[in-house]
Design an enzyme around this catalytic site. Structure first.
Site, PDB file in Angstrom:
ATOM      1  N   GLU A 239     -32.281  17.859 119.877  1.00 49.49           N
ATOM      2  CA  GLU A 239     -31.617  16.904 120.772  1.00 49.49           C
ATOM      3  C   GLU A 239     -32.270  16.865 122.135  1.00 49.49           C
ATOM      4  O   GLU A 239     -32.633  17.902 122.692  1.00 49.49           O
ATOM      5  CB  GLU A 239     -30.138  17.304 120.937  1.00 49.49           C
TER       6      GLU A 239
ATOM      7  N   ASP B 113     -27.880  17.040 127.910  1.00 48.97           N
ATOM      8  CA  ASP B 113     -27.428  17.623 126.640  1.00 48.97           C
ATOM      9  C   ASP B 113     -28.675  17.807 125.781  1.00 48.97           C
ATOM     10  O   ASP B 113     -29.396  16.842 125.519  1.00 48.97           O
ATOM     11  CB  ASP B 113     -26.443  16.617 126.006  1.00 48.97           C
TER      12      ASP B 113
ATOM     13  N   HIS C  24     -25.067  10.057 121.405  1.00 47.81           N
ATOM     14  CA  HIS C  24     -23.968   9.449 122.156  1.00 47.81           C
ATOM     15  C   HIS C  24     -24.390   9.088 123.565  1.00 47.81           C
ATOM     16  O   HIS C  24     -25.267   9.727 124.141  1.00 47.81           O
ATOM     17  CB  HIS C  24     -22.795  10.436 122.212  1.00 47.81           C
TER      18      HIS C  24
ATOM     19  N   HIS D  52     -19.011  12.090 125.403  1.00 46.49           N
ATOM     20  CA  HIS D  52     -19.114  10.937 124.501  1.00 46.49           C
ATOM     21  C   HIS D  52     -18.532   9.740 125.223  1.00 46.49           C
ATOM     22  O   HIS D  52     -17.329   9.605 125.335  1.00 46.49           O
ATOM     23  CB  HIS D  52     -18.381  11.198 123.178  1.00 46.49           C
TER      24      HIS D  52
ATOM     25  N   GLU E  43     -29.611  12.966 118.931  1.00 43.37           N
ATOM     26  CA  GLU E  43     -29.561  14.274 118.259  1.00 43.37           C
ATOM     27  C   GLU E  43     -29.538  14.170 116.743  1.00 43.37           C
ATOM     28  O   GLU E  43     -28.499  14.229 116.115  1.00 43.37           O
ATOM     29  CB  GLU E  43     -28.384  15.124 118.758  1.00 43.37           C
TER      30      GLU E  43
ATOM     31  N   ASP F 217     -27.319  24.611 121.227  1.00 42.51           N
ATOM     32  CA  ASP F 217     -27.014  23.335 121.883  1.00 42.51           C
ATOM     33  C   ASP F 217     -26.473  23.637 123.280  1.00 42.51           C
ATOM     34  O   ASP F 217     -25.479  24.348 123.432  1.00 42.51           O
ATOM     35  CB  ASP F 217     -25.981  22.574 121.030  1.00 42.51           C
TER      36      ASP F 217
HETATM   37 CO    CO Z   1     -24.984  15.960 122.122  1.00 43.24          CO
END
Ligand code: CO
Length: 294
Positions: A280, A94, A156, A164, A188, A83
């Site tokens: 994601e 992200d 998010h 977030h 994700e 990630d």
């Molecule tokens: Co994330």
């Protein structure tokens, strides 16, 4: 979002895409997680971005929030999730993917389920749509593989220097009739052969600045100033702090956490210790169009 912000998201996304390709070549069975993390993070900087959070490298039943410590001896194996977070002036991309390092059919299926669920999520998300519909699309796809989504992990919304930013993108039908507004979102899905719930495990060594307060210890004060300046409200890790300030800084981090100046994230572990795959991407929704930036 103004044009400058949109441009920053695209730049961050572009770097994240390149880093993802690079990371795929790095992850081989037996290579050290520490080496993988440091190389990925160095690549982000080399390409002109900054880390939006420490690279997360989670194996098997660890779903999220594992980053190597400065003396980590763990090696890559099993179902590995990578990630990656890149930011340009606080605009965050992200993105995550999973790889099977033990050549197991179950791992491959889990990865496929999370990837297809991500596709469904991206197909479904648009301005004005209710959240439960995105969650349902993700859940249905994962369940079609006889797996479960992890219900207490969510995508998010993203905002300047915020991972977030308030809105969660569910991985299951959570009945939320809240609607998606223009902005940036990370989707994700996590697929597991287990319960589909994570619990808080060991401390992760990943922190975020919680509250700025006075602190007596001079080392802690120096670290706090650095964190505020360098990471703002974004997550960082003990490894980065030890690299910069030496091993004594671990005690200072402990003091800062005790004083509730720093929040330390726990590792997130699948409840039945079953394997977890994650996929994601980050999308931006502007003027009723959707753009996948990673
Ligand atoms: Co994330």
């Amino acid at each position: 979002m103004n044009p400058q912000e949109i441009d920053n998201y695209r730049k961050a996304g572009n770097i994240a895409k390149q880093v993802k390709k690079y990371a795929k070549q790095l992850a081989e069975p037996g290579s050290s997680l520490l080496g993988i993390a440091e190389k990925i993070e160095a690549k982000i900087l080399e390409l002109g971005g900054k880390c939006a959070f420490p690279v997360n490298l989670c194996i098997d039943d660890i779903a999220a929030h594992y980053t190597p410590s400065s003396d980590d001896k763990t090696t890559a194996e099993g179902l590995l999730k990578i990630d990656i977070g890149v930011h340009i002036n606080g605009a965050i991309a992200d993105t995550a993917f999973s790889i099977d390092l033990s050549n197991l059919e179950e791992n491959k299926k889990l990865i496929e389920a999370s990837e297809k669920a991500l596709e469904e999520g991206i197909k479904t998300i648009r301005e004005g749509i209710e959240l439960w519909k995105i969650g349902k699309a993700i859940q249905d796809k994962i369940e079609s593989y006889q797996f479960s989504p992890i219900r207490n992990l969510c995508g998010h919304s993203l905002a300047e220097f915020q991972i977030h930013a308030g809105t969660t993108i569910p991985n299951c039908n959570n009945s939320s009739s809240n609607i998606i507004k223009p902005g940036a979102y990370a989707i994700e899905p996590f697929a597991t052969s287990g319960h589909g719930i994570v619990y808080d495990g060991k401390p992760s060594g990943i922190y975020r600045l919680e509250a700025r307060k006075a602190i007596r210890d001079p080392v802690a004060r120096k670290i706090l100033d650095f964190v505020e300046q360098e990471y703002k409200t974004l997550p960082f890790c003990s490894r980065w702090i030890v690299n910069k300030f030496g091993p004594r800084s671990l005690l200072a981090l402990h003091l800062l956490e005790q004083d509730e100046i720093l929040h330390q994230y726990p590792q997130l572990i699948e409840k039945s210790h079953s394997k977890v795959a994650q996929s994601e991407n980050t999308v931006i929704l502007v003027n009723n169009t959707i753009e996948v930036i990673t």
